[in-house]
Motif scaffolding. Structure first.
Motif, short mmCIF file in Angstrom:
data_model
loop_
_atom_site.label_atom_id
_atom_site.label_comp_id
_atom_site.label_asym_id
_atom_site.label_seq_id
_atom_site.Cartn_x
_atom_site.Cartn_y
_atom_site.Cartn_z
N GLN A 66 0.88 -1.17 0.00
CA GLN A 66 0.00 0.00 0.00
C GLN A 66 0.91 1.22 0.00
O GLN A 66 1.55 1.55 1.00
CB GLN A 66 -0.91 0.02 1.23
N PHE B 82 1.49 5.29 -0.44
CA PHE B 82 0.79 6.57 -0.34
C PHE B 82 1.67 7.63 -0.97
O PHE B 82 2.79 7.88 -0.52
CB PHE B 82 0.48 6.91 1.11
N THR C 297 -3.28 6.70 -3.34
CA THR C 297 -2.94 5.41 -2.76
C THR C 297 -2.95 4.36 -3.88
O THR C 297 -3.94 4.23 -4.60
CB THR C 297 -3.94 5.01 -1.67
N VAL D 147 -3.55 6.47 6.13
CA VAL D 147 -2.76 6.28 4.93
C VAL D 147 -1.42 6.99 5.01
O VAL D 147 -0.55 6.80 4.16
CB VAL D 147 -3.53 6.75 3.66
#
Length: 658
Positions: free
Chosen positions: A231, A233, A244, A397
């Motif tokens: 993931q 960001f 993202t 995030v």
């Protein structure tokens, strides 16, 4: 020998005996008459009792249906664990009186309930042992405990479960968004630096956003039985967004991409309400240079900026328990803290942000909420030079220690014409050749709209999908407006963005200002367009109706309580159910009928929480006979039946008397 006269009475004695007999006979007759009188009296008493009984029966029949319904809706059932189950947007929801009152910490009660109900919640001990506690919030009536699903030590995206526990220990609501993960995971083959490069290429990254750090972590995506992904960001000024990107840790392929920021497109102002409202002129516009001139005279409001950290202010920083301005601007020079300034002062945007958020948080706390984003919010009041926009970035995030924090970044000194399509001249929209500057942070509703996003995020609602995004935007519009209502004199509270819209929108009617959105409307579930700001009106309009019906304070208290009952992700019907549950807890469900009708008008079909009063209000006793007949008074037929029964009883009593 006994004398004879002892056995034989004299004539006088006989006469005396006869008189005594007559007296006895009269006494018997008197007794018989008294008995008859008593019977008659008893008959009258029985008739009175009959009338009373008839009246009681009549009253019972008049209110039989409502009373029965009320008991069924609000009374604790013989089975104290009455459960209702619904599934929406992949979230299984249990609600009702799910447990007996119990002692213990909210976290202990939540885990104990899950362990005792593994089957109905589709859980097992492996899932349970992998839950990571996210937060415990205390609202006015309940504790709200949230857990993050992990698998192999990695967070599962979208995998959360929450338990909402009344303060006496009764579990009322459980939202289960746990995902089915069957795969096992190996260490990533794609290095995280390579994943960052892939992510930047995917979003077309050109200009970094200096206020927000980049972040990367491995997570599990709930697709194909579970896929381990990076993931990443990537916050960017160009293209603007809190991007993202999910990248497969084995293959390096892109599994998903999206902008995680919440935005607001509203103009600049320096006041407690925007200049259109303050001027009471729907056509009021800024001057071409965006400077402070005589047209703004009288619009400034004197305020007290409270809760400032005096130590930080003394060295030029603006900070307090609810807001921290991170712009590189010196707010105090040589220790002098004179904040009396106009819109041309570079400190003005930061002061507007600080004051608005501090006042909004104090308003929240006035209802007893002490744990709803009660922490400093980092704000870049001039964070987006030349950009007419605002964004609220969620801490989750960012990889921040507190995943429920937010960073607010606002545009500064942007020309209104930059928002127009290239082929449309400014004059075609605004009505003249002038073009004003837009300093986003100077408009209080922009700041408070973004703070509304922060409030929802802190309560645990991350949005999730088009409906969740629309709920976020609708609540944020409503929150900004309800916070500013004391300063508008009730003028155009339902409109969002009048000042900004004066350059890029046309008025819909004479005497009405241009606006981005209108909370008064009839949009329904079927009117969704897929754009969260536009669809936000589907949620802001019922919230507006609740405000108009219950009043500003009661509506604020109800809706703030409700957001604690939201799942991590959901839609309109989850939000509607949360309002109903909050009304049960705060008001014994007495607003249930109105709320249901309000939601039904938008085609929402929320679950009905235990204890909600779904009955219409009782007809006013002062209503005219014609109105009563028109409305169909409950129990009218019962009254007629009682009349017939009463007449029969009277006839029966008379027959017995005869």
């Amino acid at each position: 020998m006994t004398p004879f006269r002892t056995f034989c009475k004299s004539r006088q004695e006989i006469k005396d005996d006869e008189q005594e007999i007559k007296d006895d006979e009269q006494e018997i007759k008197d007794d018989e008459q008294e008995i008859k009188d008593d019977e008659s009296k008893n008959g009258r008493n029985k008739m009175r009792k009959t009338v009373v009984i008839a009246m009681i029966i009549g009253a019972a029949m008049l209110f039989a249906a409502p009373a029965g319904a009320f008991v069924a809706k609000t009374g604790d059932m013989a089975d104290k664990t009455n459960r209702n189950i619904s599934v929406d947007e992949g979230v299984l929801t249990l609600h009702g009186l799910l447990s007996e009152p119990q002692a213990g910490a909210p976290e202990e009660i939540a885990i104990r309930f899950m362990r005792e109900n593994l089957g109905i919640l589709n859980l097992d001990e492996t899932i349970l042992s992998g839950l990571r506690h996210l937060q415990t919030k205390e609202s006015l009536t309940a504790f709200h405990v949230r857990y993050q699903q992990t698998c192999g030590g990695y967070d599962v995206i979208g995998g959360q479960i929450s338990a909402h526990i009344r303060k006496d220990g009764v579990v009322q609501v459980v939202h289960n968004g746990i995902k089915s993960i069957v795969n096992t995971f190996e260490a990533p083959l794609v290095h995280k630096s390579a994943a960052f490069s892939i992510a930047k290429l995917a979003v077309g990254f050109a200009v970094p956003l200096g206020y927000v750090p980049q972040n990367i972590r491995p997570v599990v995506l709930p697709i194909d039985g579970g896929v381990l992904a990076w993931q990443t960001f990537v916050p960017a000024l160009e293209p603007l967004g809190a991007w993202t990107v999910y990248i497969d840790t084995k293959l390096g392929t892109i599994l998903g991409i999206g902008d995680m920021a919440s935005y607001m497109e509203i103009p600049a102002t320096l006041f407690r309400a925007n200049p259109v409202v303050l001027s009471k002129d729907p056509n009021f516009k800024d001057n071409q240079l965006g400077i402070n001139d005589e047209s703004f005279d009288g619009m400034y409001t004197d305020v007290l900026v409270k809760n400032l950290d005096d130590t930080l202010v003394a060295i030029g920083m603006l900070s307090g328990p609810h807001a921290f301005i991170i712009d590189n601007i010196e707010f105090a020079v040589d220790g002098v803290t004179d904040f009396v300034c106009t819109r041309e002062d570079p400190r003005f945007e930061g002061l507007m942000c600080y004051f608005g958020i501090d006042e909004s948080q104090l308003y929240i706390q006035s209802f007893g909420f002490t744990d709803l984003f009660n922490k400093p919010m980092s704000i870049a009041a001039r964070g987006l030079p030349g950009v007419q926009n605002a964004m609220c970035v969620h801490g989750g995030v960012l990889g921040l220690p507190d995943p429920f924090t937010e960073v607010l970044i606002l545009g500064w000194h942007a020309l209104a014409s930059t928002m127009l399509p290239a082929e449309v001249p400014v004059a075609g929209w605004g009505g003249d050749e002038t073009d004003g500057f837009i300093d986003t942070a100077e408009d209080p509703i922009v700041v408070l709209h973004e703070y509304g996003h922060a409030i929802l995020g802190d309560a645990g609602f991350t949005s999730g999908g088009a409906e969740g995004g629309a709920v976020h935007e609708g609540f944020a519009d409503w929150w900004g407006s309800i916070c500013l209502a004391p300063y508008s004199d009730g003028l155009w509270d339902n409109y969002i963005g009048e000042w900004f819209s004066s350059y890029i929108k046309k008025s819909e009617a004479e005497g009405v200002p241009p606006a981005l959105r209108n909370m008064v409307g009839n949009k329904t579930y079927d009117d969704m367009e897929g754009e969260v700001h536009v669809d936000g009106e589907i949620w802001s309009s019922p919230l507006w109706d609740i405000w108009m019906e219950l009043g500003r304070e009661n509506a604020s208290r109800l809706v703030l309580e409700s957001i604690h009952f939201l799942p991590a992700s959901g839609g309109f019907e989850d939000a509607a159910f949360a309002v109903l549950q909050a009304d049960v807890n705060l008001n014994n469900g007495e607003n249930g009928y109105f709320l249901l009708k309000t939601f039904e008008a938008r085609l929402f079909e929320p679950a009905i929480p235990e204890g909600l009063n779904t009955l219409p209000p009782v007809v006013d006793s002062g209503a005219s006979a014609q109105e009563t007949e028109t409305k169909g008074t409950p129990g009218f037929e019962a009254v007629s039946l009682i009349g017939v029964l009463f007449a029969g009883l009277v006839a029966l009593v008379r027959r017995r008397q005869k």
